[in-house]
Structure formats: C-alpha cells, structure tokens
Design an enzyme around this catalytic site. Structure first.
Site, PDB file in Angstrom:
ATOM      1  N   ARG A 112       0.874  -1.187   0.000  1.00 12.14           N
ATOM      2  CA  ARG A 112       0.000   0.000   0.000  1.00 12.14           C
ATOM      3  C   ARG A 112       0.912   1.239   0.000  1.00 12.14           C
ATOM      4  NH1 ARG A 112      -5.148   0.244   3.808  1.00 12.14           N
ATOM      5  NH2 ARG A 112      -5.870   1.660   2.197  1.00 12.14           N
ATOM      6  N   ASP A 128      -2.429   9.143   7.887  1.00 11.96           N
ATOM      7  CA  ASP A 128      -1.606   8.131   7.201  1.00 11.96           C
ATOM      8  C   ASP A 128      -0.236   8.673   6.830  1.00 11.96           C
ATOM      9  OD1 ASP A 128      -4.527   7.219   6.747  1.00 11.96           O
ATOM     10  OD2 ASP A 128      -3.253   5.480   6.363  1.00 11.96           O
ATOM     11  N   ASN A 178      -5.171  11.558   5.083  1.00 12.37           N
ATOM     12  CA  ASN A 178      -5.949  10.604   5.885  1.00 12.37           C
ATOM     13  C   ASN A 178      -7.092  10.081   5.010  1.00 12.37           C
ATOM     14  OD1 ASN A 178      -6.400   9.236   8.426  1.00 12.37           O
ATOM     15  ND2 ASN A 178      -8.229  10.499   8.648  1.00 12.37           N
TER      16      ASN A 178
HETATM   17  O1  MRU Z   1      -7.648   2.416   4.264  1.00 19.25           O
HETATM   18  P1  MRU Z   1      -7.388   2.315   5.732  1.00 19.25           P
HETATM   19  O2  MRU Z   1      -8.506   1.686   6.492  1.00 19.25           O
HETATM   20  O3  MRU Z   1      -6.052   1.673   6.018  1.00 19.25           O
HETATM   21  O4  MRU Z   1      -7.276   3.802   6.210  1.00 19.25           O
HETATM   22  C1  MRU Z   1      -7.061   4.073   7.553  1.00 19.25           C
HETATM   23  C2  MRU Z   1      -7.070   5.508   7.870  1.00 19.25           C
HETATM   24  O5  MRU Z   1      -7.148   6.349   7.003  1.00 19.25           O
HETATM   25  C3  MRU Z   1      -6.878   5.883   9.281  1.00 19.25           C
HETATM   26  O6  MRU Z   1      -7.618   7.007   9.602  1.00 19.25           O
HETATM   27  C4  MRU Z   1      -5.402   6.182   9.510  1.00 19.25           C
HETATM   28  O7  MRU Z   1      -4.625   5.114   9.047  1.00 19.25           O
HETATM   29  C5  MRU Z   1      -5.094   6.430  10.926  1.00 19.25           C
HETATM   30  S1  MRU Z   1      -5.146   4.914  11.827  1.00 19.25           S
HETATM   31  C6  MRU Z   1      -4.564   5.138  13.360  1.00 19.25           C
END
Ligand code: MRU
Length: 349
Positions: free
Chosen positions: A92, A240, A250
């Site tokens: 990712r 993120d 995010n």
């Molecule tokens: O696609 P995801 O579910 O991995 O995305 C997660 C998010 O965007 C969260 O808000 C972010 O990773 C913060 S987690 C502590």
C-alpha cells in the site's frame, strides 16, 4: 474504564509461536475470524486486501512479516530478505508507517549481520515486538495529550477507524476519545460511516460499542447537518502521512470534514505518532494517494449498487491542508501553527 490497563478482548495483530495472526477486519462486525500467516508474501497480499488496515497497524504487520520471511530461511547460510522488503513496500502506498517500520527492520538486520542466522532472526523478532509495544505506549501518551485539549464535556466526531484495530492497540483518535471519555469530557461520539469501505460503520462503531462508549453512526452526507447543530466541538481523526508543513493525508472524506469544521468553528484534531510524519516531503501535495478498485465504490460486499460498467473514482485518501488543522497530537507533544517550525523542533528532540 482504567485506561492505563486497557486490555481489549480482541487483538488485530498477534505474533505467537512463530506465526502472525491477523483479525480479518473485512469480516467485522458480524464475524470475528483470524487468519494465520507463516510467510511474508501472503502478509503483503493481506495488507493490500485490507485484512489489516490503519497506518500504524500496517507498519507493525509488515515488521512481523519480515520476521516470517527470515524464519523461512532459518536453515540457509545467509538471510536474503530483499524480495520480502520489496513486496511489503509495494503493498500500500500512502501510510508512511509501513516504510518507517521496514526501515527499522532493515537497520536491525544490518546491525546484527555478524551474528548467526538464529540470532539474526531473534533480533528481528525483538525489533518487530518493540515497534508493536512502542506503538501501544505512544497511543496511550497521545490519548492523554489529546484529551487535555478538550475543555468542557461535549460531543465529538471521528472518521474512518483510528482505533485499536488500526494500531498496535488502544488507538490514535480513538485513544484520545477513550481517555477523554474516562475523564468525563465526552458525551457522545459520532462515527462517520466512511464510504466506500465503511470503516466507521463496521469497525469504529463496533470498537466503541465493545467499550460501552455512546456512539451514533453518521452517514457522510449527514455530517454537515449534524455539525451545524452545535453539540460537536471537536473532530478527531488519525493520519496516514503528515508532510513537513503539517499537511495531513488521511482517509478520503477527512478534508470535507475539515472544511466543514472551519465553517462552523469546530476544532479539528489530528492524532498520529511520530512514525506518521514524512519530513522528506515538504507539502501534502507530494504525498502519494492510493487509488483503489472502482468496484469498491460500485458495489457493497459483492452487491452491485451502480449500473453495470459505471465508471467510478476511488481515491482512498485525501489531503487536508495544515491551515484547517487546530492541533496535531503526537507522542512527543502537541503541535500547533506554525506547523512547519513546530514539527521540525518537536521531531528533532
Ligand atoms: O484504508 P485504511 O482503512 O487503512 O485507512 C485508515 C485511515 O485512514 C486511518 O484514519 C489512519 O490510518 C489512521 S489509523 C490510526
């Protein structure tokens, strides 16, 4: 709830008996099932497929995956983990915690290269465990720091899932919410449903209900109407990747909420450990944004909700510019504007 001894019934990531055990988050909230992993390429696929998700959780998982890769080479004369590192790095693109954790594992590997293979594997295991344990510790520190910003009892709004499921345990945004709840500073949490993966509905609502925290689910389109009513005083989210100037990538939809928050005079808090900062990037526009399959938008759990062959866009993250953010809470302290200067100062400590 005694926050310092927070011990959830469910663990998203466990490493036991040389096996990585991931809670399959795609099956929540209705099924709690676990998948066991013995090799790293299956873990890279699990990250891509969202068995495990959330920036810190992805980093921790990748660290354990490197241990698995090393274990499969226990009987060789030299560890060759290049392919594992590469596959995991490609799983990712947006959450920088993934690359941060892989760098930590690379350093541990090179520092112990003079040791025997089994000692190198032990060193990698220790490093992965440390990344995991430190993340939980940092979540708890951030919980206290973030909760200290909430002055009077109020409602708060959160987006996606930035809880125990997305981290080593406890959570970033949900860590603040857990702490503030135990300090009697929160009356109700509104969880944005978070299209298209519905992390808010499937994960956050579930996680908060496990802890008996009052939560109301809010469809994305209802956020504006809710926020103009005035009971929500803080929007609290994770991140993120955060660039050197404090721009925040995010979950898609975060930017919409930040704009709404500014319009309605609601405070906007981002909670993320220092492993989420990417000081190599000056601006948020440079953060790579993952594009996921169109089918995630045109169907829900296999059921088509759009005409056949309907085109859809599916950016998985968005970028919130720093001027829309009141505070970024990390384990080293609370950051406010001017973010570029304060981030530089705090992270170099
Ligand atoms: O696609 P995801 O579910 O991995 O995305 C997660 C998010 O965007 C969260 O808000 C972010 O990773 C913060 S987690 C502590």
């Amino acid at each position: 709830m005694a926050i310092d001894s927070y011990n959830p019934r469910v663990h998203a990531i466990r490493f036991e008996n040389d096996t990585l055990i991931l809670l399959d988050q795609r099956q929540l909230p209705h099924t709690e099932s676990y998948i066991e992993y013995k090799n790293s390429n299956a873990v890279a696929q699990a990250i891509t497929d969202m068995v495990v998700r959330g920036a810190p959780a992805i980093g921790i998982t990748a660290a354990y995956a490197i241990v698995l890769a090393a274990q499969t080479q226990a009987h060789t004369s030299q560890l060759n983990l290049e392919t594992a590192f590469e596959e995991l790095a490609n799983s990712r693109p947006t959450a920088v915690n993934l690359f941060w954790a892989l760098d930590k594992m690379k350093t541990a590997l090179s520092e112990h290269q003079h040791l025997s293979i089994s000692e190198q594997i032990d060193a990698l295991k220790q490093q992965a465990t440390l990344i995991h344990e430190n993340d939980i510790r940092d979540n708890q520190i951030m919980g206290k720091l973030g909760a200290s910003l909430i002055e009077n009892p109020c409602d708060v709004y959160t987006h996606c899932n930035a809880g125990a499921l997305a981290t080593g345990g406890f959570g970033t945004a949900l860590g603040v919410i857990r702490q503030a709840m135990s300090d009697n500073k929160i009356q109700r949490v509104y969880a944005g449903e978070t299209r298209p993966w519905l992390q808010g509905a499937r994960l956050t609502a579930w996680e908060l209900m496990q802890d008996n925290i009052p939560v109301s689910l809010c469809s994305e389109g209802a956020a504006g109407q809710l926020l103009r009513q005035g009971s929500v005083k803080w929007i609290i989210v994770g991140a993120d990747r955060i660039s050197a100037n404090g721009d925040v990538a995010n979950k898609i939809g975060t930017y919409n909420l930040a704009v709404l928050a500014k319009h309605h005079g609601i405070k906007f808090m981002v909670v993320a450990p220092s492993s989420t900062f990417d000081l190599n990037l000056e601006h948020g526009n440079d953060i790579p944004i993952e594009d996921r399959p169109q089918s995630e938008v045109t169907s829900i759990q296999g059921l088509a909700i759009a005409p056949d062959n309907c085109h859809a866009i599916n950016p998985s993250f968005d970028m919130t510019p720093n001027e829309l953010i009141d505070a970024i809470v990390c384990e080293k302290g609370i950051l406010t504007a001017p973010f570029n200067i304060h981030i530089q100062q705090l992270l170099s400590k």
